[in-house]
Design a protein around this motif. Structure first.
Motif, PDB file in Angstrom:
ATOM      1  N   GLN A   4     -27.242   0.572-102.059  1.00 15.67           N
ATOM      2  CA  GLN A   4     -26.533   0.148-100.846  1.00 15.67           C
ATOM      3  C   GLN A   4     -25.219   0.913-100.671  1.00 15.67           C
ATOM      4  OE1 GLN A   4     -27.703  -1.963 -98.563  1.00 15.67           O
ATOM      5  NE2 GLN A   4     -25.882  -1.949 -97.290  1.00 15.67           N
ATOM      6  N   ALA A   5     -24.445   1.053-101.750  1.00 16.88           N
ATOM      7  CA  ALA A   5     -23.146   1.724-101.668  1.00 16.88           C
ATOM      8  C   ALA A   5     -23.308   3.184-101.226  1.00 16.88           C
ATOM      9  CB  ALA A   5     -22.427   1.658-103.009  1.00 16.88           C
ATOM     10  N   GLN A   6     -24.395   3.826-101.659  1.00 13.97           N
ATOM     11  CA  GLN A   6     -24.633   5.210-101.242  1.00 13.97           C
ATOM     12  C   GLN A   6     -24.923   5.287 -99.751  1.00 13.97           C
ATOM     13  OE1 GLN A   6     -27.665   5.954-104.320  1.00 13.97           O
ATOM     14  NE2 GLN A   6     -26.497   7.813-104.782  1.00 13.97           N
ATOM     15  N   PHE A   7     -25.701   4.348 -99.240  1.00 12.49           N
ATOM     16  CA  PHE A   7     -25.997   4.340 -97.813  1.00 12.49           C
ATOM     17  C   PHE A   7     -24.739   4.048 -96.998  1.00 12.49           C
ATOM     18  CE2 PHE A   7     -30.447   3.415 -99.269  1.00 12.49           C
ATOM     19  CZ  PHE A   7     -30.966   4.634 -98.862  1.00 12.49           C
ATOM     20  N   GLU A   8     -23.880   3.178 -97.514  1.00 13.56           N
ATOM     21  CA  GLU A   8     -22.617   2.894 -96.827  1.00 13.56           C
ATOM     22  C   GLU A   8     -21.745   4.140 -96.778  1.00 13.56           C
ATOM     23  OE1 GLU A   8     -21.105  -0.462 -98.997  1.00 13.56           O
ATOM     24  OE2 GLU A   8     -22.495  -1.860 -98.023  1.00 13.56           O
ATOM     25  N   GLU A   9     -21.675   4.881 -97.878  1.00 13.22           N
ATOM     26  CA  GLU A   9     -20.894   6.118 -97.896  1.00 13.22           C
ATOM     27  C   GLU A   9     -21.519   7.164 -96.968  1.00 13.22           C
ATOM     28  OE1 GLU A   9     -18.023   8.955 -98.485  1.00 13.22           O
ATOM     29  OE2 GLU A   9     -17.961   6.785 -98.812  1.00 13.22           O
ATOM     30  N   LEU A  10     -22.842   7.238 -96.966  1.00 13.15           N
ATOM     31  CA  LEU A  10     -23.514   8.168 -96.064  1.00 13.15           C
ATOM     32  C   LEU A  10     -23.180   7.833 -94.613  1.00 13.15           C
ATOM     33  CD1 LEU A  10     -25.448  10.484 -95.480  1.00 13.15           C
ATOM     34  CD2 LEU A  10     -27.339   8.850 -95.683  1.00 13.15           C
ATOM     35  N   ALA A  11     -23.172   6.561 -94.267  1.00 18.61           N
ATOM     36  CA  ALA A  11     -22.825   6.145 -92.895  1.00 18.61           C
ATOM     37  C   ALA A  11     -21.402   6.583 -92.564  1.00 18.61           C
ATOM     38  CB  ALA A  11     -22.971   4.638 -92.744  1.00 18.61           C
ATOM     39  N   ARG A  12     -20.469   6.439 -93.507  1.00 15.84           N
ATOM     40  CA  ARG A  12     -19.083   6.889 -93.268  1.00 15.84           C
ATOM     41  C   ARG A  12     -19.029   8.405 -93.070  1.00 15.84           C
ATOM     42  NH1 ARG A  12     -18.036   2.577 -96.691  1.00 15.84           N
ATOM     43  NH2 ARG A  12     -18.233   3.776 -98.595  1.00 15.84           N
ATOM     44  N   GLN A  13     -19.757   9.143 -93.876  1.00 14.65           N
ATOM     45  CA  GLN A  13     -19.754  10.599 -93.762  1.00 14.65           C
ATOM     46  C   GLN A  13     -20.378  11.050 -92.445  1.00 14.65           C
ATOM     47  OE1 GLN A  13     -18.113  12.690 -95.684  1.00 14.65           O
ATOM     48  NE2 GLN A  13     -17.444  10.953 -96.914  1.00 14.65           N
ATOM     49  N   LEU A  14     -21.441  10.394 -92.033  1.00 12.86           N
ATOM     50  CA  LEU A  14     -22.064  10.747 -90.752  1.00 12.86           C
ATOM     51  C   LEU A  14     -21.138  10.434 -89.588  1.00 12.86           C
ATOM     52  CD1 LEU A  14     -25.756   9.684 -91.375  1.00 12.86           C
ATOM     53  CD2 LEU A  14     -24.865  12.009 -91.161  1.00 12.86           C
ATOM     54  N   SER A  15     -20.381   9.357 -89.687  1.00 12.49           N
ATOM     55  CA  SER A  15     -19.395   9.050 -88.641  1.00 12.49           C
ATOM     56  C   SER A  15     -18.347  10.146 -88.566  1.00 12.49           C
ATOM     57  CB  SER A  15     -18.714   7.713 -88.921  1.00 12.49           C
ATOM     58  OG  SER A  15     -19.633   6.671 -88.773  1.00 12.49           O
ATOM     59  N   ALA A  16     -17.987  10.697 -89.703  1.00 12.71           N
ATOM     60  CA  ALA A  16     -16.978  11.751 -89.748  1.00 12.71           C
ATOM     61  C   ALA A  16     -17.487  13.063 -89.143  1.00 12.71           C
ATOM     62  CB  ALA A  16     -16.518  11.980 -91.183  1.00 12.71           C
ATOM     63  N   VAL A  17     -18.787  13.200 -88.973  1.00 13.01           N
ATOM     64  CA  VAL A  17     -19.341  14.398 -88.338  1.00 13.01           C
ATOM     65  C   VAL A  17     -18.810  14.511 -86.911  1.00 13.01           C
ATOM     66  CG1 VAL A  17     -21.493  15.459 -87.526  1.00 13.01           C
ATOM     67  CG2 VAL A  17     -21.346  14.533 -89.835  1.00 13.01           C
ATOM     68  N   GLY A  18     -18.408  13.400 -86.333  1.00 11.04           N
ATOM     69  CA  GLY A  18     -17.808  13.430 -84.994  1.00 11.04           C
ATOM     70  C   GLY A  18     -16.608  14.355 -84.931  1.00 11.04           C
ATOM     71  N   ALA A  19     -15.819  14.414 -85.999  1.00  5.61           N
ATOM     72  CA  ALA A  19     -14.658  15.313 -86.031  1.00  5.61           C
ATOM     73  C   ALA A  19     -15.114  16.768 -85.986  1.00  5.61           C
ATOM     74  CB  ALA A  19     -13.822  15.053 -87.285  1.00  5.61           C
ATOM     75  N   VAL A  20     -16.208  17.064 -86.658  1.00  6.46           N
ATOM     76  CA  VAL A  20     -16.751  18.429 -86.643  1.00  6.46           C
ATOM     77  C   VAL A  20     -17.223  18.765 -85.230  1.00  6.46           C
ATOM     78  CG1 VAL A  20     -18.579  19.932 -87.535  1.00  6.46           C
ATOM     79  CG2 VAL A  20     -17.413  18.325 -89.074  1.00  6.46           C
ATOM     80  N   LYS A  21     -17.928  17.830 -84.592  1.00  6.90           N
ATOM     81  CA  LYS A  21     -18.413  18.062 -83.233  1.00  6.90           C
ATOM     82  C   LYS A  21     -17.258  18.242 -82.247  1.00  6.90           C
ATOM     83  CE  LYS A  21     -22.034  16.118 -81.662  1.00  6.90           C
ATOM     84  NZ  LYS A  21     -22.998  15.157 -81.142  1.00  6.90           N
ATOM     85  N   ARG A  22     -16.200  17.448 -82.430  1.00 13.33           N
ATOM     86  CA  ARG A  22     -15.037  17.604 -81.538  1.00 13.33           C
ATOM     87  C   ARG A  22     -14.406  18.985 -81.717  1.00 13.33           C
ATOM     88  NH1 ARG A  22     -14.672  12.348 -82.957  1.00 13.33           N
ATOM     89  NH2 ARG A  22     -13.168  12.694 -84.633  1.00 13.33           N
ATOM     90  N   ASP A  23     -14.296  19.450 -82.949  1.00  7.52           N
ATOM     91  CA  ASP A  23     -13.736  20.773 -83.206  1.00  7.52           C
ATOM     92  C   ASP A  23     -14.615  21.853 -82.576  1.00  7.52           C
ATOM     93  OD1 ASP A  23     -11.654  22.306 -84.239  1.00  7.52           O
ATOM     94  OD2 ASP A  23     -12.620  22.586 -86.176  1.00  7.52           O
ATOM     95  N   MET A  24     -15.913  21.679 -82.659  1.00  6.19           N
ATOM     96  CA  MET A  24     -16.825  22.643 -82.041  1.00  6.19           C
ATOM     97  C   MET A  24     -16.701  22.588 -80.522  1.00  6.19           C
ATOM     98  SD  MET A  24     -20.117  22.363 -84.556  1.00  6.19           S
ATOM     99  CE  MET A  24     -20.978  23.746 -83.849  1.00  6.19           C
ATOM    100  N   GLY A  25     -16.450  21.411 -79.969  1.00  9.08           N
ATOM    101  CA  GLY A  25     -16.265  21.278 -78.526  1.00  9.08           C
ATOM    102  C   GLY A  25     -15.019  22.000 -78.030  1.00  9.08           C
ATOM    103  N   ARG A  26     -14.012  22.103 -78.879  1.00 13.16           N
ATOM    104  CA  ARG A  26     -12.760  22.766 -78.482  1.00 13.16           C
ATOM    105  C   ARG A  26     -12.908  24.274 -78.293  1.00 13.16           C
ATOM    106  NH1 ARG A  26     -10.784  19.389 -82.789  1.00 13.16           N
ATOM    107  NH2 ARG A  26      -9.988  17.486 -81.869  1.00 13.16           N
ATOM    108  N   ILE A  27     -13.949  24.845 -78.863  1.00 14.23           N
ATOM    109  CA  ILE A  27     -14.129  26.297 -78.730  1.00 14.23           C
ATOM    110  C   ILE A  27     -14.959  26.675 -77.509  1.00 14.23           C
ATOM    111  CG2 ILE A  27     -13.895  26.692 -81.217  1.00 14.23           C
ATOM    112  CD1 ILE A  27     -17.051  27.141 -81.126  1.00 14.23           C
ATOM    113  N   LEU A  28     -15.474  25.669 -76.800  1.00 12.76           N
ATOM    114  CA  LEU A  28     -16.278  25.963 -75.613  1.00 12.76           C
ATOM    115  C   LEU A  28     -15.393  26.535 -74.513  1.00 12.76           C
ATOM    116  CD1 LEU A  28     -18.490  22.749 -75.482  1.00 12.76           C
ATOM    117  CD2 LEU A  28     -19.148  25.019 -76.303  1.00 12.76           C
ATOM    118  N   PRO A  29     -15.936  27.457 -73.724  1.00 14.87           N
ATOM    119  CA  PRO A  29     -15.165  27.978 -72.593  1.00 14.87           C
ATOM    120  C   PRO A  29     -14.796  26.835 -71.644  1.00 14.87           C
ATOM    121  CG  PRO A  29     -17.175  29.264 -72.930  1.00 14.87           C
ATOM    122  CD  PRO A  29     -17.260  28.058 -73.822  1.00 14.87           C
TER     123      PRO A  29
END
Length: 168
Positions: A4-29
């Motif tokens: 269970q604890a691993q799945f909870e950590e995975l959920a937190r890490q997947l939520s943090a992918v939003g920061a990566v997507k936002r950074d990628m969005g900043r490079i769009l024309p």
């Protein structure tokens, strides 16, 4: 199976992918927001298609898809042709200008990833690709599958009351 604890950590890490997507969005024309980039990417990957298919692949409502399509069409990045099988429908197709824009998006994205992952080994990048692909496969076509709670968690809970129900 993971704990269970691993799945909870995975959920937190997947939520943090939003920061990566936002950074990628900043490079769009400036004239190519994320929705437009998604339209170009899907047409580049899957080829000509109907708007209904694009809406399905984007996993958004047809009205949202229409706005994205209007935006890219106004910039000359796609063409809308009558569908020979159904004259009420349109086939969307990348234009040469749209292909150039798609190549620019790819160049920018590749550059950002190469910059951010410069200290990763080739094997680390390959492993991330394999694991993300496997994760996506495990979820299948999540556009059409609703999340369901286990039966015990989904059962309604009724509280006892002394009030008389309202009549209809």
């Amino acid at each position: 199976m993971a704990e269970q604890a691993q799945f909870e950590e995975l959920a937190r890490q997947l939520s943090a992918v939003g920061a990566v997507k936002r950074d990628m969005g900043r490079i769009l024309p400036p004239d190519c927001p994320a929705g437009s980039a998604a339209v170009l990417t899907l047409l580049g990957r899957h080829g000509d298609m109907r708007m209904s298919k694009l809406a399905e692949l984007l996993a958004v409502d047809m009205s949202v898809t229409s706005r994205h399509v209007a935006h890219v069409a106004a910039r000359g990045w796609i063409e809308r042709h009558p569908d020979p099988a159904d004259k009420r429908s349109r086939i969307l197709r990348l234009t040469p200008s749209g292909l150039e824009q798609l190549q620019e998006l790819s160049r920018r994205t590749t550059h950002l990833l190469a910059e951010r992952l410069a200290d990763w080994s080739d094997e680390d990048v390959a492993q991330l690709i394999r694991l993300m692909s496997r994760l996506r496969e495990s979820f299948g076509d999540c556009r059409s599958t609703a999340f369901r709670l286990p039966a015990a968690a989904a059962a309604p809970v009724f509280e006892e009351t002394t009030r008389t129900p309202a009549s209809t």
